[in-house]
Write an enzyme that holds these catalytic residues in place. Structure first.
Site, PDB file in Angstrom:
ATOM      1  N   ILE A  18      57.439  37.454 -66.795  1.00  5.97           N
ATOM      2  CA  ILE A  18      58.644  38.134 -67.491  1.00  5.97           C
ATOM      3  C   ILE A  18      59.222  36.707 -68.175  1.00  5.97           C
ATOM      4  CG2 ILE A  18      61.027  38.394 -67.022  1.00  5.97           C
ATOM      5  CD1 ILE A  18      60.254  40.441 -64.471  1.00  5.97           C
ATOM      6  N   ASP A  63      61.347  20.594 -64.258  1.00  2.70           N
ATOM      7  CA  ASP A  63      61.693  21.627 -62.646  1.00  2.70           C
ATOM      8  C   ASP A  63      62.550  21.348 -62.193  1.00  2.70           C
ATOM      9  OD1 ASP A  63      61.252  21.529 -59.989  1.00  2.70           O
ATOM     10  OD2 ASP A  63      60.694  19.643 -59.380  1.00  2.70           O
ATOM     11  N   VAL A  64      62.496  22.696 -62.455  1.00  5.98           N
ATOM     12  CA  VAL A  64      64.358  23.023 -62.103  1.00  5.98           C
ATOM     13  C   VAL A  64      64.768  22.804 -60.878  1.00  5.98           C
ATOM     14  CG1 VAL A  64      64.051  25.190 -63.488  1.00  5.98           C
ATOM     15  CG2 VAL A  64      63.218  25.174 -61.530  1.00  5.98           C
ATOM     16  N   ASN A  90      65.443  32.148 -64.719  1.00  7.27           N
ATOM     17  CA  ASN A  90      64.484  33.177 -64.729  1.00  7.27           C
ATOM     18  C   ASN A  90      63.374  32.088 -63.284  1.00  7.27           C
ATOM     19  OD1 ASN A  90      62.389  35.673 -64.940  1.00  7.27           O
ATOM     20  ND2 ASN A  90      61.323  33.405 -66.019  1.00  7.27           N
ATOM     21  N   SER A 142      65.704  40.673 -57.960  1.00  5.71           N
ATOM     22  CA  SER A 142      65.055  41.318 -57.670  1.00  5.71           C
ATOM     23  C   SER A 142      65.693  42.488 -56.801  1.00  5.71           C
ATOM     24  CB  SER A 142      63.437  39.813 -56.522  1.00  5.71           C
ATOM     25  OG  SER A 142      62.716  40.865 -56.370  1.00  5.71           O
ATOM     26  N   TYR A 155      61.584  34.645 -48.916  1.00  6.93           N
ATOM     27  CA  TYR A 155      61.741  35.109 -50.756  1.00  6.93           C
ATOM     28  C   TYR A 155      63.808  36.482 -51.010  1.00  6.93           C
ATOM     29  CZ  TYR A 155      61.070  37.278 -55.368  1.00  6.93           C
ATOM     30  OH  TYR A 155      60.826  37.512 -56.572  1.00  6.93           O
ATOM     31  N   LYS A 159      66.828  35.445 -53.614  1.00 11.08           N
ATOM     32  CA  LYS A 159      67.404  36.160 -54.075  1.00 11.08           C
ATOM     33  C   LYS A 159      68.300  37.290 -54.329  1.00 11.08           C
ATOM     34  CE  LYS A 159      64.211  35.665 -57.219  1.00 11.08           C
ATOM     35  NZ  LYS A 159      63.897  35.421 -58.861  1.00 11.08           N
ATOM     36  N   THR A 187      58.569  46.389 -59.395  1.00 12.85           N
ATOM     37  CA  THR A 187      57.126  45.617 -59.372  1.00 12.85           C
ATOM     38  C   THR A 187      56.656  45.472 -60.817  1.00 12.85           C
ATOM     39  OG1 THR A 187      56.752  47.109 -57.500  1.00 12.85           O
ATOM     40  CG2 THR A 187      54.879  46.078 -58.782  1.00 12.85           C
TER      41      THR A 187
END
Length: 268
Positions: A18, A63-64, A90, A142, A155, A159, A187
């Protein structure tokens, strides 16, 4: 010329999926684009693809999850491309594992990249945008922040937090003319998603079952998510802030079960 002409956009997680689709979309809309991704990712390919659209492109390995790395990346973008007008926050990773089997290391890695990393990028964006009193930020959430699915407890924790952080940041930054929104993809055919099927005995069947759970009966292309991010970053969404745009083909709101038959007269 487009609404993004002369604007500088920064995209994290821009080497693939994305993030790359958003970077290419913004490049086609005539924005200068800064691509941030992990140093080991294929940023050169992403840079070439965006440059092919005629955009000024800067690729930075960062590296965020490291706040100093984020700070230096923003400073480099502002020095080489100019003031940052738009940020797509993102970068993220995914781990699929039963709750009881999720290790401390896996959870810490998810929190560091997805949540802490998103916070560091959001914070740095606020720091450079507030003095200029303008800007637009889109965080990536998400569909799994809105629904439960087996194997994604850790996860979804990250999010869901991103969606809450988006609302709070939108409220705080509105008086500086800065809009903050999120997009929650369903998805999507990204390398990260497809890797989840590595080692599965029949990946084609699993993918077909996944698509069947979506009202539109298919998996999204990254470019379809990118168009929505581009909209939220543009002046077309000038009166939109604090909003989560769900782009999931109806998966979280529609039940793709059954068919519409002929009308039947019901007698009472």
């Amino acid at each position: 010329m487009t609404e993004m002409t002369g604007r500088v956009a920064l995209v994290t997680g821009a080497a693939s999926g994305i993030g790359l689709a958003v970077a290419e979309c913004l490049a086609r809309e005539d924005a200068a684009v800064a691509l941030l991704s992990r140093p080991e990712d294929d940023l050169d390919n992403a840079r070439k693809r965006c440059a092919a659209a005629g955009a000024d492109v800067l690729a930075i390995g960062a590296d965020v999850g490291d706040p100093e790395s984020v700070r230096k990346a923003f400073a480099q973008v502002e020095a080489e491309l100019g003031p940052i007008d738009a940020v797509h926050n993102n970068a993220g990773i995914s781990t699929v594992a039963p709750l009881a089997d999720t290790s401390d290391e896996e959870f810490d890695r998810l929190v560091r990249t997805n949540l802490a990393g998103s916070f560091y990028v959001l914070r740095e964006a606020a720091r450079v945008m507030q003095p200029r009193q303008r800007g637009a930020i889109v965080n990536t959430g998400s569909e799994l922040a809105l629904m439960g699915q087996t194997g994604y407890v850790a996860y979804t924790a990250t999010k869901g937090a991103i969606l809450a952080m988006t609302r709070a940041a939108a409220a705080e930054l509105a008086s500086w003319g800065i809009r903050v929104n999120s997009v929650s993809p369903g998805t999507t055919k990204t390398p990260m998603f497809l890797r989840e099927f590595d080692g599965v005995e029949d990946p084609e069947t699993e993918l077909a079952e996944n698509a069947a759970s979506v009202a539109l009966q298919r998996i999204a292309e990254p470019s379809e998510i990118a168009e929505c991010v581009s909209f939220l970053l543009s002046a077309r969404a000038a009166y939109v802030t604090g909003t989560n745009l769900v782009v999931d083909g109806g998966r979280t709101t529609c039940i793709p079960v059954g068919t519409v038959g002929t009308a039947v007269e019901v007698l009472s």
